[in-house]
Write a protein that holds these residues in place. Sequence first.
Motif, mmCIF file in Angstrom:
data_model
loop_
_atom_site.group_PDB
_atom_site.id
_atom_site.type_symbol
_atom_site.label_atom_id
_atom_site.label_comp_id
_atom_site.label_asym_id
_atom_site.label_seq_id
_atom_site.Cartn_x
_atom_site.Cartn_y
_atom_site.Cartn_z
ATOM 1 N N GLN A 139 0.827 -1.204 0.000
ATOM 2 C CA GLN A 139 0.000 0.000 0.000
ATOM 3 C C GLN A 139 0.864 1.257 0.000
ATOM 4 O O GLN A 139 0.547 2.231 -0.692
ATOM 5 C CB GLN A 139 -0.927 -0.001 1.214
ATOM 6 C CG GLN A 139 -1.967 -1.112 1.219
ATOM 7 C CD GLN A 139 -2.908 -0.991 2.401
ATOM 8 O OE1 GLN A 139 -2.941 0.037 3.085
ATOM 9 N NE2 GLN A 139 -3.668 -2.044 2.651
ATOM 10 N N ALA A 140 1.955 1.248 0.767
ATOM 11 C CA ALA A 140 2.823 2.427 0.808
ATOM 12 C C ALA A 140 3.468 2.672 -0.540
ATOM 13 O O ALA A 140 3.631 3.827 -0.978
ATOM 14 C CB ALA A 140 3.882 2.253 1.891
ATOM 15 N N GLY A 141 3.876 1.591 -1.251
ATOM 16 C CA GLY A 141 4.466 1.756 -2.575
ATOM 17 C C GLY A 141 3.498 2.368 -3.560
ATOM 18 O O GLY A 141 3.869 3.245 -4.356
ATOM 19 N N GLN A 142 2.228 1.954 -3.506
ATOM 20 C CA GLN A 142 1.225 2.547 -4.392
ATOM 21 C C GLN A 142 0.926 3.984 -4.009
ATOM 22 O O GLN A 142 0.748 4.848 -4.876
ATOM 23 C CB GLN A 142 -0.058 1.713 -4.344
ATOM 24 C CG GLN A 142 0.101 0.294 -4.892
ATOM 25 C CD GLN A 142 -1.184 -0.493 -4.789
ATOM 26 O OE1 GLN A 142 -2.210 0.015 -4.324
ATOM 27 N NE2 GLN A 142 -1.139 -1.765 -5.199
ATOM 28 N N LEU B 7 11.088 4.904 1.591
ATOM 29 C CA LEU B 7 9.835 4.156 1.607
ATOM 30 C C LEU B 7 9.622 3.479 2.952
ATOM 31 O O LEU B 7 8.501 3.497 3.502
ATOM 32 C CB LEU B 7 9.846 3.122 0.476
ATOM 33 C CG LEU B 7 8.633 2.193 0.381
ATOM 34 C CD1 LEU B 7 7.353 2.998 0.169
ATOM 35 C CD2 LEU B 7 8.818 1.176 -0.735
ATOM 36 N N ILE B 8 10.669 2.915 3.522
ATOM 37 C CA ILE B 8 10.547 2.247 4.829
ATOM 38 C C ILE B 8 10.239 3.264 5.923
ATOM 39 O O ILE B 8 9.456 2.993 6.838
ATOM 40 C CB ILE B 8 11.835 1.463 5.136
ATOM 41 C CG1 ILE B 8 12.013 0.322 4.123
ATOM 42 C CG2 ILE B 8 11.805 0.901 6.554
ATOM 43 C CD1 ILE B 8 13.334 -0.409 4.262
ATOM 44 N N GLN B 9 10.827 4.442 5.822
ATOM 45 C CA GLN B 9 10.583 5.461 6.842
ATOM 46 C C GLN B 9 9.150 5.981 6.816
ATOM 47 O O GLN B 9 8.678 6.536 7.814
ATOM 48 C CB GLN B 9 11.558 6.629 6.646
ATOM 49 C CG GLN B 9 12.983 6.315 7.067
ATOM 50 C CD GLN B 9 13.916 7.498 6.852
ATOM 51 O OE1 GLN B 9 13.678 8.341 6.000
ATOM 52 N NE2 GLN B 9 14.993 7.548 7.624
ATOM 53 N N SER B 10 8.452 5.804 5.715
ATOM 54 C CA SER B 10 7.055 6.243 5.637
ATOM 55 C C SER B 10 6.100 5.265 6.307
ATOM 56 O O SER B 10 4.913 5.571 6.463
ATOM 57 C CB SER B 10 6.645 6.434 4.176
ATOM 58 O OG SER B 10 6.621 5.178 3.493
ATOM 59 N N LEU B 11 6.583 4.095 6.706
ATOM 60 C CA LEU B 11 5.732 3.082 7.325
ATOM 61 C C LEU B 11 5.555 3.371 8.811
ATOM 62 O O LEU B 11 6.348 4.087 9.420
ATOM 63 C CB LEU B 11 6.346 1.690 7.125
ATOM 64 C CG LEU B 11 6.685 1.310 5.682
ATOM 65 C CD1 LEU B 11 7.313 -0.080 5.634
ATOM 66 C CD2 LEU B 11 5.459 1.381 4.786
ATOM 67 N N ASP B 12 4.508 2.801 9.375
ATOM 68 C CA ASP B 12 4.196 2.995 10.796
ATOM 69 C C ASP B 12 4.480 1.702 11.543
ATOM 70 O O ASP B 12 3.762 0.718 11.387
ATOM 71 C CB ASP B 12 2.722 3.381 10.957
ATOM 72 C CG ASP B 12 2.386 3.788 12.382
ATOM 73 O OD1 ASP B 12 3.287 3.718 13.232
ATOM 74 O OD2 ASP B 12 1.232 4.174 12.633
ATOM 75 N N PRO B 13 5.536 1.662 12.365
ATOM 76 C CA PRO B 13 5.857 0.416 13.075
ATOM 77 C C PRO B 13 4.863 0.058 14.173
ATOM 78 O O PRO B 13 4.856 -1.078 14.648
ATOM 79 C CB PRO B 13 7.243 0.686 13.660
ATOM 80 C CG PRO B 13 7.306 2.168 13.803
ATOM 81 C CD PRO B 13 6.498 2.732 12.664
ATOM 82 N N LYS B 14 4.016 0.985 14.570
ATOM 83 C CA LYS B 14 3.003 0.716 15.604
ATOM 84 C C LYS B 14 1.661 1.253 15.115
ATOM 85 O O LYS B 14 1.224 2.335 15.517
ATOM 86 C CB LYS B 14 3.403 1.344 16.935
ATOM 87 C CG LYS B 14 4.667 0.742 17.525
ATOM 88 C CD LYS B 14 4.991 1.339 18.878
ATOM 89 C CE LYS B 14 6.241 0.691 19.470
ATOM 90 N NZ LYS B 14 6.576 1.248 20.807
ATOM 91 N N PRO B 15 0.983 0.518 14.247
ATOM 92 C CA PRO B 15 -0.249 1.053 13.626
ATOM 93 C C PRO B 15 -1.393 1.250 14.601
ATOM 94 O O PRO B 15 -2.320 2.009 14.317
ATOM 95 C CB PRO B 15 -0.586 -0.012 12.567
ATOM 96 C CG PRO B 15 0.056 -1.264 13.063
ATOM 97 C CD PRO B 15 1.298 -0.837 13.766
ATOM 98 N N GLY B 16 -1.365 0.592 15.731
ATOM 99 C CA GLY B 16 -2.479 0.733 16.665
ATOM 100 C C GLY B 16 -2.393 1.960 17.538
ATOM 101 O O GLY B 16 -3.386 2.335 18.182
ATOM 102 N N ASN B 17 -1.228 2.605 17.577
ATOM 103 C CA ASN B 17 -1.074 3.758 18.465
ATOM 104 C C ASN B 17 -1.952 4.927 18.075
ATOM 105 O O ASN B 17 -2.301 5.760 18.916
ATOM 106 C CB ASN B 17 0.390 4.197 18.495
ATOM 107 C CG ASN B 17 1.228 3.329 19.407
ATOM 108 O OD1 ASN B 17 0.711 2.426 20.062
ATOM 109 N ND2 ASN B 17 2.519 3.574 19.447
#
Length: 536
Positions: A245-248, A296-306
Amino acid sequence: MKPSLQMRQSQHLALTPQLQQSIRLLQLSTLELNREIEQILAQNPLLERDDDPHGAVVRLHNDGSLQPATGDEGFAGGLNGTSPGDDSGGPVGDPFAADPGGTPGAEAQAAGVDGAEAMDGSGLELAHAWSLEGGGRGSGDDPDDDRGKEHAATTGTSLREHLMQQLAGARCTARDRALVELLVDELEEDGYLRTDLAEVAAALPAELEVDPDELRTALRLLHSLDPAGVGARSVPECLLLQLPQAGQRLGASPRTVETARRIVEQHLDLLAARDFGKLLKLLRCDEQALRDARQLIQSLDPKPGNRFAQHSPFFVVPDVVVRRTREGWRAFLNPEVIPRLRVNDLYARILKNQRAPAAPRVAADAAATDNRTASTNSLSSQLQEARWLVKNVQQRFETILRVSQEIVDRQNAFFSHGAVAMRPLVLREIAEAVGLHESTISRVTTQKYMLTPYGTLELKYFFGSHVATESGGAASSTAIRALIKQLIDEEDSTQPLSDSRIAEVLGEQGIVVARRTVAKYREALKLPPVSQRKAL
């Protein structure tokens, strides 16, 4: 030995109840002080508030129209017939604008007005400025902070509710939906599933005949829900679930997505250590490809529930506000934190009348007279306690103002140039200047905050140890930390400064510090070491 009576004279320090209350109120924070006052107000009928706690609330008339807040009405027509910004020549709401009128409230104090009333009046214009500016700092106006906006948008909805809403519209069997709900209940606050599927299956009743394959199918269904990465069992798995999803969303090329996938799966520890040279060899790619994959990796959320975690925000309301006047930087009490208390006049007059000598009464009225006397004594005690509290609260804020002004006078360069101009300061200097004990200064500066041009700071922030310089002078540890942060902020990210190099740069400026001291100050500032600050 025979028992005997002896008389000896000795001296000892006894704290009166009034002095004990004064010391206790002095060490309380603003929040704790308000709680203490509310508790006393509920217990003492002779004490009442002179201000309206809901004065800043917009009220509704009977006809449905809105009544402006009390504070807005007071400032709508200006102060003494002028607009709040007329006397300063600066923008309305700027608490640090120059005040050509000098110190507000000085005339009232010179005329003999009561100290608490003079303090309340000195902050009227400042209250307007604080109401305009107070909510603007740190409110998340950064356009790049998308995660903060997502959190604000979802405040009030828990992660479980968000997942249940999506699961209600999912096309699956009732058994699969029940298993997904079971896994949702096992999720932690950050969105991770740290319970092993075998343990979940073993905890279920045997008659349900749930095997691990069904739980894995339910887990894949959970992974398809929003937010991406929910239900992950590790950080790499969480990031891998978000990569497509982040890549798109970012329009990344398939090569960039594949490189990012390989980094997450196999070399995430090298990326965290910023070992880019080794990564380039293992991935066999150029620097641009590695840079794109890292972005691209830095745009991800390592804790999506927060983003769904409902944490109550913590706000700090300053006790003192610093403004620039014609006489220089001056400290003023924040009128919003000053409770206006008074003794109930009606009860006070009744007690005064009951103390007057009364006519002799018959014996039949003796019991009623004794009851009235006991009630009068009780109310007299409460009256004395109410007067003590009013006086002690006033004295508390006067002491805070005196200490704050002395701090402003001694750290005058800080308010003009920032933390790099901070000078060494200890509690003893302020205690000698204001004529108080060091322990009293410690109580005053604990959990008391000052609004400055550089943010809201605790009064303890202005005190720091000294470090000797080559010229024989002394530099504040706070100023050295600010210099270290400034050097790191301005360094070349491709060639960051090591702790030894920072010590050398400070030595060139006449500040002699060891490498380990630089490392200690850097860690106190929560700045990473040189190996983690290096960029491509």
